[in-house]
Design a protein around this motif. Structure first.
Motif, PDB file in Angstrom:
ATOM      1  N   PRO A   1      -3.952  49.554  43.080  1.00 16.80           N
ATOM      2  CA  PRO A   1      -5.166  50.296  42.569  1.00 16.80           C
ATOM      3  C   PRO A   1      -4.957  51.661  42.688  1.00 16.80           C
ATOM      4  CG  PRO A   1      -5.023  49.367  44.937  1.00 16.80           C
ATOM      5  CD  PRO A   1      -3.671  48.833  44.267  1.00 16.80           C
ATOM      6  N   PRO A   2      -5.568  52.434  42.000  1.00 17.84           N
ATOM      7  CA  PRO A   2      -5.374  53.915  41.975  1.00 17.84           C
ATOM      8  C   PRO A   2      -5.463  54.608  43.183  1.00 17.84           C
ATOM      9  CG  PRO A   2      -7.447  53.420  40.821  1.00 17.84           C
ATOM     10  CD  PRO A   2      -6.766  52.242  41.203  1.00 17.84           C
ATOM     11  N   ALA A   3      -5.013  55.710  43.422  1.00 17.00           N
ATOM     12  CA  ALA A   3      -5.077  56.421  44.647  1.00 17.00           C
ATOM     13  C   ALA A   3      -6.309  56.975  44.605  1.00 17.00           C
ATOM     14  CB  ALA A   3      -3.891  57.521  44.846  1.00 17.00           C
ATOM     15  N   ALA A   4      -6.944  56.902  45.889  1.00 18.21           N
ATOM     16  CA  ALA A   4      -8.337  57.621  46.071  1.00 18.21           C
ATOM     17  C   ALA A   4      -8.229  59.059  46.161  1.00 18.21           C
ATOM     18  CB  ALA A   4      -8.934  57.068  47.380  1.00 18.21           C
ATOM     19  N   THR A   5      -9.269  59.625  45.619  1.00 18.93           N
ATOM     20  CA  THR A   5      -9.378  61.227  45.919  1.00 18.93           C
ATOM     21  C   THR A   5      -9.081  61.586  47.348  1.00 18.93           C
ATOM     22  OG1 THR A   5     -10.822  61.233  43.752  1.00 18.93           O
ATOM     23  CG2 THR A   5     -11.008  63.084  45.260  1.00 18.93           C
ATOM     24  N   ARG A   6      -8.375  62.698  47.416  1.00 24.79           N
ATOM     25  CA  ARG A   6      -8.080  63.110  48.622  1.00 24.79           C
ATOM     26  C   ARG A   6      -8.253  64.573  48.912  1.00 24.79           C
ATOM     27  NH1 ARG A   6      -1.731  61.926  47.525  1.00 24.79           N
ATOM     28  NH2 ARG A   6      -1.977  62.764  45.381  1.00 24.79           N
ATOM     29  N   ALA A   7      -8.156  65.118  50.023  1.00 24.47           N
ATOM     30  CA  ALA A   7      -8.397  66.473  50.280  1.00 24.47           C
ATOM     31  C   ALA A   7      -7.132  67.181  50.089  1.00 24.47           C
ATOM     32  CB  ALA A   7      -9.190  66.835  51.679  1.00 24.47           C
ATOM     33  N   SER A   8      -6.131  66.713  50.492  1.00 23.66           N
ATOM     34  CA  SER A   8      -4.659  67.398  50.655  1.00 23.66           C
ATOM     35  C   SER A   8      -3.924  66.965  49.686  1.00 23.66           C
ATOM     36  CB  SER A   8      -4.173  67.464  52.143  1.00 23.66           C
ATOM     37  OG  SER A   8      -3.963  66.140  52.551  1.00 23.66           O
ATOM     38  N   GLY A   9      -2.892  68.054  49.524  1.00 24.73           N
ATOM     39  CA  GLY A   9      -1.837  67.758  48.562  1.00 24.73           C
ATOM     40  C   GLY A   9      -0.572  68.551  48.649  1.00 24.73           C
ATOM     41  N   ARG A  10       0.389  68.295  48.406  1.00 25.40           N
ATOM     42  CA  ARG A  10       1.771  69.295  48.345  1.00 25.40           C
ATOM     43  C   ARG A  10       2.310  69.593  47.219  1.00 25.40           C
ATOM     44  NH1 ARG A  10       5.169  65.261  52.378  1.00 25.40           N
ATOM     45  NH2 ARG A  10       3.536  65.150  54.118  1.00 25.40           N
ATOM     46  N   PHE A  11       2.548  71.134  47.403  1.00 25.88           N
ATOM     47  CA  PHE A  11       3.235  72.079  46.366  1.00 25.88           C
ATOM     48  C   PHE A  11       4.343  72.671  46.737  1.00 25.88           C
ATOM     49  CE2 PHE A  11      -1.333  71.422  45.536  1.00 25.88           C
ATOM     50  CZ  PHE A  11      -1.466  71.311  44.091  1.00 25.88           C
ATOM     51  N   VAL A  12       5.245  73.024  45.754  1.00 24.32           N
ATOM     52  CA  VAL A  12       6.107  74.025  46.074  1.00 24.32           C
ATOM     53  C   VAL A  12       6.076  75.208  45.157  1.00 24.32           C
ATOM     54  CG1 VAL A  12       8.672  74.265  45.764  1.00 24.32           C
ATOM     55  CG2 VAL A  12       8.095  72.163  46.456  1.00 24.32           C
ATOM     56  N   ILE A  13       6.072  76.422  45.960  1.00 25.36           N
ATOM     57  CA  ILE A  13       5.911  77.545  45.337  1.00 25.36           C
ATOM     58  C   ILE A  13       7.123  78.397  45.291  1.00 25.36           C
ATOM     59  CG2 ILE A  13       4.530  79.906  45.516  1.00 25.36           C
ATOM     60  CD1 ILE A  13       2.508  78.417  47.128  1.00 25.36           C
ATOM     61  N   LYS A  14       7.646  78.666  44.139  1.00 20.82           N
ATOM     62  CA  LYS A  14       8.820  79.406  43.992  1.00 20.82           C
ATOM     63  C   LYS A  14       8.465  80.924  43.807  1.00 20.82           C
ATOM     64  CE  LYS A  14      11.455  75.520  41.834  1.00 20.82           C
ATOM     65  NZ  LYS A  14      12.278  75.589  42.809  1.00 20.82           N
ATOM     66  N   GLY A  15       9.151  81.773  44.449  1.00 15.93           N
ATOM     67  CA  GLY A  15       8.901  83.294  44.511  1.00 15.93           C
ATOM     68  C   GLY A  15      10.197  84.117  45.059  1.00 15.93           C
ATOM     69  N   TYR A  16       9.914  85.263  45.154  1.00 16.71           N
ATOM     70  CA  TYR A  16      10.758  86.314  45.682  1.00 16.71           C
ATOM     71  C   TYR A  16      10.108  87.172  47.063  1.00 16.71           C
ATOM     72  CZ  TYR A  16      13.727  85.732  41.875  1.00 16.71           C
ATOM     73  OH  TYR A  16      14.540  85.176  40.610  1.00 16.71           O
ATOM     74  N   LEU A  17      10.852  86.806  48.143  1.00 17.65           N
ATOM     75  CA  LEU A  17      10.651  87.711  49.334  1.00 17.65           C
ATOM     76  C   LEU A  17      11.414  88.823  49.502  1.00 17.65           C
ATOM     77  CD1 LEU A  17       9.043  87.372  52.000  1.00 17.65           C
ATOM     78  CD2 LEU A  17      11.267  86.144  52.896  1.00 17.65           C
ATOM     79  N   THR A  18      10.652  89.966  49.694  1.00 27.04           N
ATOM     80  CA  THR A  18      11.502  91.321  49.761  1.00 27.04           C
ATOM     81  C   THR A  18      11.423  91.540  51.396  1.00 27.04           C
ATOM     82  OG1 THR A  18      10.837  91.969  47.668  1.00 27.04           O
ATOM     83  CG2 THR A  18      11.710  93.809  49.191  1.00 27.04           C
ATOM     84  N   ILE A  19      12.591  91.637  52.043  1.00 28.25           N
ATOM     85  CA  ILE A  19      12.548  92.458  53.261  1.00 28.25           C
ATOM     86  C   ILE A  19      13.369  93.316  53.343  1.00 28.25           C
ATOM     87  CG2 ILE A  19      12.994  91.623  55.886  1.00 28.25           C
ATOM     88  CD1 ILE A  19      12.430  88.655  55.144  1.00 28.25           C
ATOM     89  N   LYS A  20      13.061  94.581  54.004  1.00 27.21           N
ATOM     90  CA  LYS A  20      14.165  95.793  54.430  1.00 27.21           C
ATOM     91  C   LYS A  20      14.728  96.036  52.827  1.00 27.21           C
ATOM     92  CE  LYS A  20      17.110  97.252  57.891  1.00 27.21           C
ATOM     93  NZ  LYS A  20      18.071  96.713  59.027  1.00 27.21           N
ATOM     94  N   GLY A  21      13.778  95.989  51.914  1.00 27.04           N
ATOM     95  CA  GLY A  21      14.404  96.437  50.466  1.00 27.04           C
ATOM     96  C   GLY A  21      15.441  95.633  49.870  1.00 27.04           C
ATOM     97  N   VAL A  22      15.483  94.292  50.295  1.00 25.65           N
ATOM     98  CA  VAL A  22      16.265  93.426  49.805  1.00 25.65           C
ATOM     99  C   VAL A  22      15.506  92.049  49.343  1.00 25.65           C
ATOM    100  CG1 VAL A  22      18.146  91.554  50.017  1.00 25.65           C
ATOM    101  CG2 VAL A  22      18.241  94.057  51.329  1.00 25.65           C
ATOM    102  N   THR A  23      15.598  91.659  48.051  1.00 27.26           N
ATOM    103  CA  THR A  23      14.854  90.575  47.490  1.00 27.26           C
ATOM    104  C   THR A  23      15.715  89.450  47.314  1.00 27.26           C
ATOM    105  OG1 THR A  23      13.364  92.326  46.361  1.00 27.26           O
ATOM    106  CG2 THR A  23      13.211  90.389  45.498  1.00 27.26           C
ATOM    107  N   ARG A  24      15.141  88.223  47.650  1.00 27.74           N
ATOM    108  CA  ARG A  24      15.818  87.166  47.576  1.00 27.74           C
ATOM    109  C   ARG A  24      14.726  85.875  47.046  1.00 27.74           C
ATOM    110  NH1 ARG A  24      21.496  87.517  47.625  1.00 27.74           N
ATOM    111  NH2 ARG A  24      21.899  88.922  49.449  1.00 27.74           N
ATOM    112  N   PRO A  25      15.355  84.838  46.366  1.00 31.63           N
ATOM    113  CA  PRO A  25      14.499  83.722  45.832  1.00 31.63           C
ATOM    114  C   PRO A  25      14.167  82.949  47.309  1.00 31.63           C
ATOM    115  CG  PRO A  25      16.657  83.343  45.199  1.00 31.63           C
ATOM    116  CD  PRO A  25      16.478  84.620  45.692  1.00 31.63           C
ATOM    117  N   VAL A  26      12.776  82.742  47.429  1.00 33.82           N
ATOM    118  CA  VAL A  26      12.380  81.697  48.515  1.00 33.82           C
ATOM    119  C   VAL A  26      11.386  80.791  47.947  1.00 33.82           C
ATOM    120  CG1 VAL A  26      11.270  81.491  50.839  1.00 33.82           C
ATOM    121  CG2 VAL A  26      12.648  83.525  50.514  1.00 33.82           C
TER     122      VAL A  26
END
Length: 223
Positions: A135-160
């Protein structure tokens, strides 16, 4: 009372309408965990931070930008907070903010076999059914995602990559459109030039290199 708002459905989720949403200052946590003496976790947070989430018509084309005031760090120990604010670590005098900018969002479909097992158990065909018979999955409240981006700390930028749990969308008691979320990531602080440490006589170091980021909050539609 809060009222569920049946906005739009996507991959079995009820998601917010397209628009600009801002992080609710009264319902947020910008936290982190680091290892002390190789044996115990030390938790802290930043009290001052802001984020803007632009929810797209296609939710996978949404974007996130966040700014955190580095001087707002709080580990509930004034001497430690002063050291973390110094040039040994965040150097808040020269680098007053930490920044995060997303570059893409990906959907994480349920991979835990327990979900398929539960659906199969409720299927009248029982073990004789096929995957197509589930049977199809029921509508639900929660779900998972992966957010790709860049984090800058102390002037250094890295992918996170941030692993986000979407908590659901609704209206609050004031009629505002909101949605909730939590997210985690792990970084190596030395990648950002935060290399201060002390070697322990018994082996290991005083402060662990890995830092776990823990975020949680609600976003309110602003336009």
């Amino acid at each position: 009372m809060t009222v569920e708002r049946p906005v739009r459905e996507w991959n079995g989720l009820i998601i917010p309408d397209p628009g600009v949403y801002t992080l609710d200052d009264a319902h947020k946590r910008i936290g982190f965990v680091a290892q002390h003496m190789m044996v115990s976790p030390i938790r802290g947070e930043f009290a001052d931070g802001a984020a803007t989430i632009v929810v797209g018509t296609d939710p996978l084309r949404s974007s996130i930008s966040a700014t955190i005031r580095s001087a707002s760090i709080n580990t509930h120990h004034p001497e430690r907070d002063a050291h973390l604010s110094s040039a040994d670590f965040l150097d808040v005098a020269r680098h007053p903010t930490l920044e995060y900018r997303s570059t893409g969002i990906a959907w994480e479909a349920d991979s835990d076999p327990i979900f398929n097992w539960a659906r199969l158990r409720n299927n009248p065909l029982g073990r004789r059914g096929t995957v197509a018979d589930l049977p199809p999955a029921a509508t639900r409240a929660s779900g998972r995602f992966v957010i790709k981006g860049y984090l800058t700390i102390k002037g250094v930028t890295r992918p996170v990559d941030m692993h986000m749990e979407f908590g659901g969308a609704r209206r609050d008691p004031y009629g505002r459109e909101i949605f909730g979320f939590s997210a985690t990531a792990e970084i190596d602080r030395e990648d950002y030039g935060l290399i201060w440490n002390v070697m322990l006589e018994a082996g290991g170091v005083l402060v662990g290199k890995k830092v776990r980021i823990e975020l949680a909050g609600e976003a309110i539609r602003s336009s």
